[in-house]
Every structure is written in C-alpha cells, then in structure tokens.
Design a protein around this motif. Structure first.
Motif, PDB file in Angstrom:
ATOM      1  N   UNK A   1     -13.096 -21.836 -37.483  1.00 50.31           N
ATOM      2  CA  UNK A   1     -13.063 -22.097 -38.911  1.00 50.31           C
ATOM      3  C   UNK A   1     -13.374 -23.537 -39.296  1.00 50.31           C
ATOM      4  N   UNK A   2     -12.837 -24.568 -38.594  1.00 48.82           N
ATOM      5  CA  UNK A   2     -13.144 -25.928 -39.022  1.00 48.82           C
ATOM      6  C   UNK A   2     -14.530 -26.401 -38.640  1.00 48.82           C
ATOM      7  N   UNK A   3     -15.237 -25.680 -37.779  1.00 50.52           N
ATOM      8  CA  UNK A   3     -16.478 -26.200 -37.230  1.00 50.52           C
ATOM      9  C   UNK A   3     -17.581 -26.383 -38.235  1.00 50.52           C
ATOM     10  N   UNK A   4     -17.703 -25.457 -39.179  1.00 48.78           N
ATOM     11  CA  UNK A   4     -18.683 -25.593 -40.229  1.00 48.78           C
ATOM     12  C   UNK A   4     -20.105 -25.296 -39.836  1.00 48.78           C
ATOM     13  N   UNK A   5     -20.343 -24.665 -38.695  1.00 50.72           N
ATOM     14  CA  UNK A   5     -21.706 -24.340 -38.311  1.00 50.72           C
ATOM     15  C   UNK A   5     -22.077 -22.971 -38.865  1.00 50.72           C
ATOM     16  N   UNK A   6     -23.380 -22.752 -39.013  1.00 47.65           N
ATOM     17  CA  UNK A   6     -23.856 -21.475 -39.501  1.00 47.65           C
ATOM     18  C   UNK A   6     -23.387 -20.372 -38.567  1.00 47.65           C
ATOM     19  N   UNK A   7     -22.707 -19.365 -39.125  1.00 48.27           N
ATOM     20  CA  UNK A   7     -22.083 -18.335 -38.298  1.00 48.27           C
ATOM     21  C   UNK A   7     -22.968 -17.151 -38.017  1.00 48.27           C
ATOM     22  N   UNK A   8     -24.262 -17.382 -37.761  1.00 48.67           N
ATOM     23  CA  UNK A   8     -25.179 -16.267 -37.546  1.00 48.67           C
ATOM     24  C   UNK A   8     -24.872 -15.497 -36.271  1.00 48.67           C
ATOM     25  N   UNK A   9     -24.166 -16.125 -35.309  1.00 45.76           N
ATOM     26  CA  UNK A   9     -23.859 -15.413 -34.074  1.00 45.76           C
ATOM     27  C   UNK A   9     -22.812 -14.324 -34.288  1.00 45.76           C
ATOM     28  N   UNK A  10     -22.219 -14.260 -35.485  1.00 40.21           N
ATOM     29  CA  UNK A  10     -21.227 -13.230 -35.775  1.00 40.21           C
ATOM     30  C   UNK A  10     -21.780 -12.105 -36.646  1.00 40.21           C
ATOM     31  N   UNK A  11     -22.931 -12.303 -37.250  1.00 42.27           N
ATOM     32  CA  UNK A  11     -23.426 -11.336 -38.222  1.00 42.27           C
ATOM     33  C   UNK A  11     -23.607  -9.957 -37.593  1.00 42.27           C
ATOM     34  N   UNK A  12     -23.047  -8.953 -38.262  1.00 44.47           N
ATOM     35  CA  UNK A  12     -23.166  -7.536 -37.893  1.00 44.47           C
ATOM     36  C   UNK A  12     -22.613  -7.263 -36.489  1.00 44.47           C
ATOM     37  N   UNK A  13     -21.676  -8.083 -36.048  1.00 44.52           N
ATOM     38  CA  UNK A  13     -21.082  -7.896 -34.728  1.00 44.52           C
ATOM     39  C   UNK A  13     -19.621  -7.485 -34.868  1.00 44.52           C
ATOM     40  N   UNK A  14     -19.113  -6.859 -33.801  1.00 42.39           N
ATOM     41  CA  UNK A  14     -17.726  -6.417 -33.784  1.00 42.39           C
ATOM     42  C   UNK A  14     -17.547  -5.049 -34.397  1.00 42.39           C
ATOM     43  N   UNK A  15     -16.279  -4.670 -34.583  1.00 45.20           N
ATOM     44  CA  UNK A  15     -15.975  -3.356 -35.145  1.00 45.20           C
ATOM     45  C   UNK A  15     -16.565  -3.205 -36.539  1.00 45.20           C
ATOM     46  N   UNK A  16     -16.910  -1.970 -36.868  1.00 47.13           N
ATOM     47  CA  UNK A  16     -17.411  -1.627 -38.197  1.00 47.13           C
ATOM     48  C   UNK A  16     -16.444  -0.649 -38.850  1.00 47.13           C
ATOM     49  N   UNK A  17     -16.567  -0.483 -40.160  1.00 43.36           N
ATOM     50  CA  UNK A  17     -15.707   0.450 -40.889  1.00 43.36           C
ATOM     51  C   UNK A  17     -16.473   0.996 -42.086  1.00 43.36           C
ATOM     52  N   UNK A  18     -16.110   2.203 -42.489  1.00 37.12           N
ATOM     53  CA  UNK A  18     -16.740   2.875 -43.623  1.00 37.12           C
ATOM     54  C   UNK A  18     -15.885   2.654 -44.869  1.00 37.12           C
ATOM     55  N   UNK A  19     -16.523   2.146 -45.943  1.00 36.45           N
ATOM     56  CA  UNK A  19     -15.828   2.000 -47.228  1.00 36.45           C
ATOM     57  C   UNK A  19     -16.547   2.835 -48.271  1.00 36.45           C
ATOM     58  N   UNK A  20     -15.924   3.004 -49.409  1.00 35.03           N
ATOM     59  CA  UNK A  20     -16.543   3.784 -50.466  1.00 35.03           C
ATOM     60  C   UNK A  20     -15.756   3.718 -51.746  1.00 35.03           C
ATOM     61  N   UNK A  21     -16.325   4.256 -52.824  1.00 34.62           N
ATOM     62  CA  UNK A  21     -15.625   4.254 -54.102  1.00 34.62           C
ATOM     63  C   UNK A  21     -16.454   4.861 -55.202  1.00 34.62           C
ATOM     64  N   UNK A  22     -15.842   4.962 -56.358  1.00 36.16           N
ATOM     65  CA  UNK A  22     -16.499   5.525 -57.538  1.00 36.16           C
ATOM     66  C   UNK A  22     -16.193   4.646 -58.742  1.00 36.16           C
ATOM     67  N   UNK A  23     -17.107   4.703 -59.702  1.00 36.08           N
ATOM     68  CA  UNK A  23     -16.910   3.997 -60.965  1.00 36.08           C
ATOM     69  C   UNK A  23     -17.377   4.904 -62.094  1.00 36.08           C
TER      70      UNK A  23
END
Length: 704
Positions: free
Chosen positions: A178-200
């Motif tokens: 968190x304090x490093x401040x570097x571009x976090x592209x090495x984390x993009x779309x990595x790790x667990x995923x989850x399904x969300x949804x909703x209505x309006x």
C-alpha cells in the motif's frame, strides 16, 4: 448460485411487470461512478458529463469526480476517508484518506438482444484498499428496468469468490504494498473472482429503486473498515429533484444506512442556452458604387478621426484599441480583448465595428489580438467576405476557410493609441486552497481573502502582487506531513506558510513579455514568484500561429522564502536552479497534450505528462502524472504525482461575456518530489488562444 443473486433475480422479475414506459438513464453509485450501490453497471453518463458525488456510510466517506470522456470511456478521481481497523479494537480508531483513479470502457451499445458490456479498473493507479477489476453487462427491459451482472477481481472478489477462470499466472494475486505507490498492473484481473449483480427500476422521472448483490467483503483487514455484514444484498432509493441532481438513501449489509448526493454538470448543456451576449451590430455593407474606390480623402477624413471613431466603437464591446495602421486599401488593427472568452468572437466583433467606420476603399482587415502587451497573431480578412457571408448558410465555415492566419507584424507603421484606462487596478476576493498531504492522507484547507493589485508600467511590463489574510488557516504542523531528512521540504512545509494570523505577501512580481523574433515569445519574471519561492524566471516559446506544435524552455533561479511570507529568505537558506523543456501539441477536437522534462524544486529530475480536454465553451478537464528520479522512500506515499484539473468559465453560469473562470486542481498528494515552481503568465497559455488551432475550435462564435 449464491442466494443473494437469486433474490436479486426474483426482484427483477417482480418489478418488470410494472414497467410504465420511462427511459432508464444512468445513476451514480456510492463510489461516484455510474452503477448500482457499490457495484458498477455497463451504463454510461451523457457524453462530457462531469459529476461530483458525496457519499457516507459508517467508517467510509467518499468524494468522487467522474468525467464521461466520450460516449464509452469514463474516468474518476476519488478521495475516500477510511476508518482504519486496529487490533485490539480497544486501541481506538484512526482515519486515513485514500486517493484513487477509476477507468471504465464500454465496448458496445445495447441492442435488442445484446446487453451493453464494459470493462473497468477501480483504484488502479496505486494499489489501494479498493483496487478492483471487473467485466460487467447491463440490459434494459422495457423503458424503466435495467438488469446487471458481472465478474469482479480484487476487492470485488473478496466475497463468495472462486478460482480465477483465467487460470495460469492469474490464479494468484500478489499482496499489495500500500505505501509503495507503484502502478499496480501486476495485480490486475488476478486472484479470486466473484459474480455480482443487481437491478434498477425507475418508478417515474424522480424516483427509482435499486437492489444488488455486493461481492466486497469489508471484514477483510486490508480495507481498514470493519463492518458487521449480515447480508450481501444492498437496497437503495434514488430521488432526482431536478435534472443533474441525484440524492440517494441506501440500506447496506443488513446493518446500516448510507447516504449520497450526486451533482452533474455538462459543458454541452449550459443553463443559459447559447448565452445572453448582447447582439452584435450588423455588418455595414458598402454601396455598390463605392467598391471601385482606390483611396479616400484624408483631408476630410484624417487617420486620427478614424482611430477615435473605431476606438469608441470597440470600447462599447469592452475591446481596447492599442494600435492602427491605415493604407488606401488595408487597415491593420491591434487590440486587447477584455470581455470575450473566445478570441474568435472578439475578432468578429472587431471586424463588424471596422465596417462601420472604415472608408470604402479599405478592403482588407488585419486583426492582431494582443495579450500581456504583445501581439499573438494576425488574422487577415477580406471585407467583401464579411459583407457577403454574414447571413449566408455555411457562412461561418466559409469565413474560416477564406481567412488568413500568421504571425503578427512589427510595430513599424503602427500608430499606437494611448489607453484611457488607469495604469493601476486592484480587486478584493476570496481564495480557497486544498492541500492533500502525503503521509497519512490528511487534507489541509486554507480559506481567506486576497487583495490583488496590478500596475502597468508599459503594456508588456507589469508589476503585480497579492496580500492574503487567512480566515481558516492551515494547521501549524498537521499530522502526517512528511518531512524527508535528505530532501529539501519544498512543498511538505506548505502548511507552515502564512499561518500566523496576520496578512502575508503571497506574491510580488515584475513581469516583462516580449517578441524576440518571428514565432518567438519571451517572458522574464522577477520577485516573490509564489508563496514559497522567489527569484528570477525566464521563458522562451517557439509557437507558429498555424501549427499545432509548440516548443518552450524555462529556467528559474529561486530561493525558498521564510514561512512568515515577508521579504526574507534566511529561514531555510535553500536555493536551486530549476527548469524544463516543454513540448505542446494540439491533437484537435479540444484535446491538448503537454510534456515537461527537467529539474524540479527539490533537485530531482523527471517529467510531467498532461492531457486536457477543452470544450468550445471554455470548460477544461484534464489530468497529469509526474515521475522523477527521487527514490520511493524519499518521494513518500505514492512514487509519482498525479492529479485532475477542472476549469469552468464564469459565462457558463452567467451567460454574459467574461474572461473569468473557476478552477481547481485535485491532487493525490502535495510532497517534495515532482514539485514545480508556480509562475503566473506561462507563455503557451498566454498566446495559444489567438492561434489557429484554438481559433478553429471556437470559430462558431465569430458571428456572435
């Protein structure tokens, strides 16, 4: 399927039966982006909309600016005030301000059978507490119901997550620093995923309801906010009392309430319509029998009479005549536009006035707008074209096509017109500054009054200054201001300046502007240049009138001022040579880019990249990023500076002609790395409004 999503689907089915033919438009989430409550949708706000959203739930307050860059791309900048988790809880709570940037791109427009699909990055520039990536789809049913579902990673994958469907290297998400401040592209779309949804569902023009299944788990210690979450299903109510205003009430996690307010402005939707400018005088068409005249009787109509008559007419438009050259067939006019935001509109008004008084033999008008005492361009117009095209369909484009643009002429042959204006002018008004500091994210506010004065020794030699009295001063030593032992505190001591409760000298400078050669512009500034530094600043700009490209160089020799903001430089005993080589390019359609490479105030070397979108009506929305060779440890929280700049012209609200504007820069931090000297009157901003790329953008106002 999680039971929360089943519940949302059931709500969608039930609501769909009550559709009443109301068009569904995007609403804003608690995170300030088009969305449900916490989850995004694939909807987009109207193109060029700028929305400010304020939201609060227990332990988390947020302020977000969202700009709809075009029909499909949106960008957001956020301040989030986070209540930090302490273990054990008895140790109390702390708060920290997170700053984040979001991007969302919508791939397609919704069709009868295909939903709109978008991909987004939340809090993506610096690995933060809310960093998430997602792909989302939204589909409308009828005219007032929209259903959304998506898959999220990062913070959006912390509840009911499953193994990453992308597999391979994407299965593991690196732990953010968190304090490093570097571009976090090495984390993009990595790790667990989850399904969300909703209505309006939009009940009518004003009222709407929302329900969503949220996949953000705030009990994760990385968030700092610890909440009892009895349910992942959130509910919300929206109310729009008027266009551009959305108020929201939410019931979240089965345990607490949330409130929000979103306020939207659009440069393309001015409240005063096309404006309240007074009508211009009609073009005075010469009689047909006078068109062949080769000269006029200077005894009956001397040059001085024409100067006096034209100066009086231009004064009605708040345009100051500064010079006039007359031949038998040509009139060259130099003037200062003090009223119209668009130099194209000022040129049109000037040309109209010239038709009222110029002898019939004069068939060519050369208009030279002047800024800071120097001419910035020459616009050559045929008087016949003005007479023929004023009321013709397509006359605006034809006028631009037939006009000539080039460098302004010299002073030879130009009869200067003495100004009746007082050389000294002054004004009193409020000022407001926000300084986000670098360590714990605290934000410092300074509010007060500013007394400003200007003395014009010559048109291009001006002495100006400002005295400020703080009414709500910054803290003497706010917690979290980062002081680096090996780096001069060129900005991190900013809160110490002017906090003694007495009036202070904000700046006092002598500025000289010049034209050293063709397509060249010069500036020299001497004195107390800004609140923290004084010295000498010199700048040279090469900028051809018809070119979209410009190149400049600036060199400054400055010393750090005493914190009492008097006349001394002894407290810090610090001086530095700083400067930049700058390249400017107008991409067209209102997009401007700037690259500055050089040395900053703390002695670090690096570059700043800026991109601005300027609208024809004067709005400017831009962003910048600065990266230097200063180490991460010395630079502080965030290894690079970034920010968002917003400028709104006053005439957007008033509808009347004025060159005034309201503007602010929203930064992620104010630290010592990447700090640049603040100097008034940098040349590119002075001259470009009179050059062809800018004139072309606002040429539609030529006939106004």
């Amino acid at each position: 399927m999680p039971k929360g999503i089943c519940l949302v689907s059931s709500v969608a089915t039930a609501i769909a039966t009550g559709a009443i033919g109301q068009e569904v438009t995007a609403t804003y989430s608690l995170y300030g982006t088009p969305g449900l409550l916490e989850m995004p949708t694939a909807q987009s706000a109207p193109e060029n909309a700028l929305a400010a959203t304020f939201s609060y739930t227990e332990g988390l307050g947020q302020v977000t600016l969202t700009f709809q860059v075009n029909q499909r791309l949106s960008a957001s900048f956020r301040y989030a005030n986070v209540e930090l988790f302490n273990d054990p809880p008895e140790s109390g709570t702390e708060r920290e301000v997170e700053r984040g940037f979001d991007l969302q791109y919508r791939f397609n427009n919704e069709t009868t059978y295909v939903p709109a699909i978008a991909v987004g990055l939340r809090d993506f520039l610096t690995p933060g507490r809310f960093q998430s990536e997602y792909v989302v789809a939204s589909k409308s049913f009828g005219d007032n119901l929209i259903v959304t579902t998506g898959i999220g990673w990062g913070a959006m994958g912390t509840r009911d997550g499953f193994a990453n469907p992308l597999g391979g290297d994407f299965e593991v998400r690196p732990t953010p620093d968190l304090p490093g401040g570097q571009l976090g592209s090495d984390q993009w779309f990595r790790g667990d995923a989850a399904i969300f949804g909703g209505v309006e569902y939009q009940i009518n023009d004003r009222w709407g309801v929302k329900a969503e299944y949220s996949t953000i788990d705030y009990t994760e210690t990385a968030f700092g906010v610890v909440r009892e979450t009895e349910s992942p299903v959130n509910y919300g109510l929206t109310y729009r009392p008027r266009p551009g205003v959305q108020l929201g009430l939410s019931y979240l996690y089965g345990t607490q309430l949330g409130v929000s307010g979103s306020f939207e402005l659009n440069p393309n939707a001015r409240a005063t319509g096309s404006g309240l400018d007074k009508s211009p005088p009609p073009v005075k068409v010469r009689p047909a029998d006078s068109l062949a005249a080769q000269s006029w009787d200077r005894t009956a109509l001397p040059d001085r009479a024409l100067r006096r008559a034209l100066g009086g007419l231009l004064e009605i438009e708040n345009i100051t005549l500064t010079g006039l050259e007359l031949t038998n067939t040509t009139a060259r006019v130099r003037y200062i536009n003090s009223s119209f935001r668009s130099e194209a509109q000022a040129a049109g008004r000037t040309a109209r006035m010239m038709t009222q008084v110029m002898p019939p033999s004069i068939d060519t008008f050369i208009l030279e707008p002047e800024r800071r005492g120097i001419p910035i361009s020459a616009i050559t117009i045929s008087r016949r074209d003005i007479e023929q095209l004023e009321n013709r369909a397509g006359g605006t484009a034809a006028m631009l096509d037939r006009s000539g643009f080039g460098d302004a002429g010299g002073s030879q042959g130009l009869d200067a017109v003495a100004s009746d204006e007082n050389a000294f002018s002054w004004g009193l008004g409020p000022y407001f500054r926000i300084n986000p500091f670098s360590n714990d994210g605290s934000v410092d506010v300074d509010l007060g009054l500013s007394l400003r004065g200007v003395y014009r020794i010559r048109p291009n030699l001006v002495l100006s200054g400002a005295i400020e009295q703080s009414v709500v001063p910054p803290e003497d030593d706010p917690t979290g201001v980062e002081r680096t032992p090996d780096i001069q505190n060129v900005r991190s001591d900013g809160s110490l300046y002017g906090n003694d409760g007495v009036p202070v000298l904000a700046n006092l400078t002598l500025n000289q502007f010049s034209r050293p050669g063709t397509n060249l512009y010069g500036r020299v500034s001497v004195g107390y240049l800004e609140r923290m530094f004084g010295g000498v600043s010199g700048e040279l700009l090469w900028k051809p009138v018809e070119s979209s490209f410009g190149l400049g160089i600036e060199v400054n020799q400055v010393a750090q001022r005493d914190t009492d903001m008097g006349f001394g430089f002894d407290e810090y005993d610090y001086d530095v040579t700083t400067g930049h080589v700058s390249a400017y390019y107008d991409l067209g359609n209102g997009y401007h880019t700037q690259l500055d490479v050089g040395r900053y105030l703390a002695g670090d070397w690096g570059a700043t990249v800026s991109v601005d979108r300027e609208f024809d009506n004067g709005w400017v929305i831009g962003a910048y990023v600065t990266q230097t060779d200063m180490s991460y440890e010395d630079f502080g929280s965030g290894s690079y500076n970034k920010g968002v700049q917003v400028t709104i012209p006053q005439d957007f609200f008033t509808g009347t002609t004025t060159r005034g504007s309201y503007g602010n820069t929203f930064r992620t931090r104010v630290g010592d790395g990447g700090a640049r000297l603040q100097v008034d009157g940098r040349l590119y901003d002075v001259v470009r409004e009179g050059h062809l790329p800018d004139l072309s953008d606002t040429w539609g106002r030529f006939w106004r």
